[in-house]
Design a protein around this motif. Structure first.
Motif, PDB file in Angstrom:
ATOM      1  N   THR A  63       0.832  -1.205   0.000  1.00  0.00           N
ATOM      2  CA  THR A  63       0.000   0.000   0.000  1.00  0.00           C
ATOM      3  C   THR A  63       0.862   1.249   0.000  1.00  0.00           C
ATOM      4  O   THR A  63       2.049   1.202   0.307  1.00  0.00           O
ATOM      5  N   GLU A  64       0.231   2.345  -0.324  1.00  0.00           N
ATOM      6  CA  GLU A  64       0.848   3.653  -0.156  1.00  0.00           C
ATOM      7  C   GLU A  64       0.438   4.160   1.215  1.00  0.00           C
ATOM      8  O   GLU A  64      -0.661   3.871   1.689  1.00  0.00           O
ATOM      9  N   LYS A  65       1.294   4.892   1.876  1.00  0.00           N
ATOM     10  CA  LYS A  65       1.000   5.448   3.189  1.00  0.00           C
ATOM     11  C   LYS A  65       0.502   6.876   2.996  1.00  0.00           C
ATOM     12  O   LYS A  65       1.271   7.780   2.725  1.00  0.00           O
ATOM     13  N   ARG A  66      -0.811   7.048   3.102  1.00  0.00           N
ATOM     14  CA  ARG A  66      -1.422   8.356   2.887  1.00  0.00           C
ATOM     15  C   ARG A  66      -2.089   8.901   4.148  1.00  0.00           C
ATOM     16  O   ARG A  66      -2.724   9.937   4.105  1.00  0.00           O
ATOM     17  N   GLY A  67      -1.957   8.176   5.250  1.00  0.00           N
ATOM     18  CA  GLY A  67      -2.552   8.633   6.498  1.00  0.00           C
ATOM     19  C   GLY A  67      -4.058   8.479   6.567  1.00  0.00           C
ATOM     20  O   GLY A  67      -4.727   9.180   7.323  1.00  0.00           O
ATOM     21  N   LEU A  68      -4.600   7.556   5.783  1.00  0.00           N
ATOM     22  CA  LEU A  68      -6.043   7.341   5.760  1.00  0.00           C
ATOM     23  C   LEU A  68      -6.433   6.236   6.732  1.00  0.00           C
ATOM     24  O   LEU A  68      -5.643   5.363   7.053  1.00  0.00           O
ATOM     25  N   GLY A  69      -7.655   6.269   7.183  1.00  0.00           N
ATOM     26  CA  GLY A  69      -8.177   5.177   7.986  1.00  0.00           C
ATOM     27  C   GLY A  69      -8.888   5.641   9.240  1.00  0.00           C
ATOM     28  O   GLY A  69      -8.710   6.771   9.695  1.00  0.00           O
ATOM     29  N   GLU A  70      -9.700   4.733   9.777  1.00  0.00           N
ATOM     30  CA  GLU A  70     -10.442   4.965  11.009  1.00  0.00           C
ATOM     31  C   GLU A  70     -10.296   3.730  11.883  1.00  0.00           C
ATOM     32  O   GLU A  70     -10.307   2.612  11.386  1.00  0.00           O
ATOM     33  N   ARG A  71     -10.209   3.955  13.176  1.00  0.00           N
ATOM     34  CA  ARG A  71     -10.076   2.842  14.115  1.00  0.00           C
ATOM     35  C   ARG A  71     -11.268   2.839  15.078  1.00  0.00           C
ATOM     36  O   ARG A  71     -11.795   3.879  15.433  1.00  0.00           O
ATOM     37  N   GLY A  72     -11.641   1.639  15.508  1.00  0.00           N
ATOM     38  CA  GLY A  72     -12.684   1.511  16.511  1.00  0.00           C
ATOM     39  C   GLY A  72     -14.063   1.882  16.020  1.00  0.00           C
ATOM     40  O   GLY A  72     -14.896   2.350  16.788  1.00  0.00           O
ATOM     41  N   VAL A  73     -14.308   1.661  14.730  1.00  0.00           N
ATOM     42  CA  VAL A  73     -15.597   1.995  14.131  1.00  0.00           C
ATOM     43  C   VAL A  73     -16.347   0.718  13.763  1.00  0.00           C
ATOM     44  O   VAL A  73     -15.745  -0.336  13.564  1.00  0.00           O
ATOM     45  N   GLU A  74     -17.661   0.833  13.678  1.00  0.00           N
ATOM     46  CA  GLU A  74     -18.449  -0.278  13.166  1.00  0.00           C
ATOM     47  C   GLU A  74     -18.095  -0.466  11.690  1.00  0.00           C
ATOM     48  O   GLU A  74     -17.964   0.521  10.953  1.00  0.00           O
ATOM     49  N   VAL A  75     -17.904  -1.703  11.280  1.00  0.00           N
ATOM     50  CA  VAL A  75     -17.648  -1.997   9.877  1.00  0.00           C
ATOM     51  C   VAL A  75     -18.743  -2.928   9.361  1.00  0.00           C
ATOM     52  O   VAL A  75     -19.370  -3.649  10.144  1.00  0.00           O
ATOM     53  N   GLU A  76     -18.966  -2.872   8.079  1.00  0.00           N
ATOM     54  CA  GLU A  76     -19.948  -3.758   7.449  1.00  0.00           C
ATOM     55  C   GLU A  76     -19.257  -4.539   6.348  1.00  0.00           C
ATOM     56  O   GLU A  76     -18.661  -3.954   5.436  1.00  0.00           O
ATOM     57  N   ILE A  77     -19.332  -5.850   6.454  1.00  0.00           N
ATOM     58  CA  ILE A  77     -18.715  -6.734   5.475  1.00  0.00           C
ATOM     59  C   ILE A  77     -19.797  -7.628   4.907  1.00  0.00           C
ATOM     60  O   ILE A  77     -20.337  -8.487   5.621  1.00  0.00           O
ATOM     61  N   LEU A  78     -20.142  -7.379   3.658  1.00  0.00           N
ATOM     62  CA  LEU A  78     -21.167  -8.143   2.950  1.00  0.00           C
ATOM     63  C   LEU A  78     -22.450  -8.260   3.763  1.00  0.00           C
ATOM     64  O   LEU A  78     -23.013  -9.336   3.937  1.00  0.00           O
ATOM     65  N   GLY A  79     -22.897  -7.123   4.300  1.00  0.00           N
ATOM     66  CA  GLY A  79     -24.148  -7.076   5.036  1.00  0.00           C
ATOM     67  C   GLY A  79     -24.053  -7.432   6.510  1.00  0.00           C
ATOM     68  O   GLY A  79     -25.026  -7.298   7.248  1.00  0.00           O
TER      69      GLY A  79
END
Length: 172
Positions: free
Chosen positions: A119-135
């Motif tokens: 990956t490229e390091k662009r400083g993107l992302g969120e931690r400790g959040v609800e995620v949804e994977i295929l519903g």
């Protein structure tokens, strides 16, 4: 050793939610379980490095990479870091790399597939959040159970069958 998920499904079918059977096991630990921490970071694993550098205390990191396959969100260096810091496992809704080496590292790893591009390091992302994977909606603090049969999530720690003492978190 017996299979974990069939045993848990027999005992707790009403409490488990199963991921779609699209993940492959890549890590040296085939069976893993623990409380979930989450990261959402499409094509940027800088936050993954930050999280895995912390003590894992038997947790499982669920990385929501949006299911993308262009860049690997986890490789051998981050997997070794996770193992050294006590993470039970990592599930990547995306890709990994260094698959021959990952198979030798004593940490559970499941992902959609492999791709050699980092990956490229662009400083993107969120931690400790609800995620949804295929519903399937997953929140930090829920519990994840994985083996070669698949991946399941529950809202609480479940009592594990005899023979799985190495998955040492306290059940309710």
């Amino acid at each position: 050793m017996r299979d974990l998920l069939p045993e848990l499904c027999d005992r707790y079918s009403s409490e488990l939610r199963l991921f779609a059977p699209i993940f492959t096991s890549f890590g040296g630990q085939q069976i893993f379980a623990g409380p979930i921490d989450t990261v959402r970071c499409p094509e940027d694993n800088g936050l993954v490095r930050t999280v895995l550098s912390e003590p894992g205390a038997g947790r499982v990191l669920l990385i929501d990479g949006g299911g993308m396959a262009r860049r690997a969100l986890l490789g051998d260096q981050l997997a070794m870091m996770a193992s050294s810091n006590g993470w039970a496992g990592i599930v990547v809704y995306g890709s990994v790399r260094d698959v021959m080496t990952l198979a030798t590292i004593p940490v559970g790893i499941q992902a959609l597939g492999a791709v050699p591009m980092k990956t490229e390091k662009r400083g993107l992302g969120e931690r400790g959040v609800e995620v949804e994977i295929l519903g399937l909606r997953i929140q930090p603090g829920q519990y994840l159970y994985a083996d070669p049969n698949g991946i399941a999530v529950s809202d609480r720690a479940l009592s594990l069958p005899d023979g799985f003492e190495e998955l040492n978190f306290a059940a309710d």
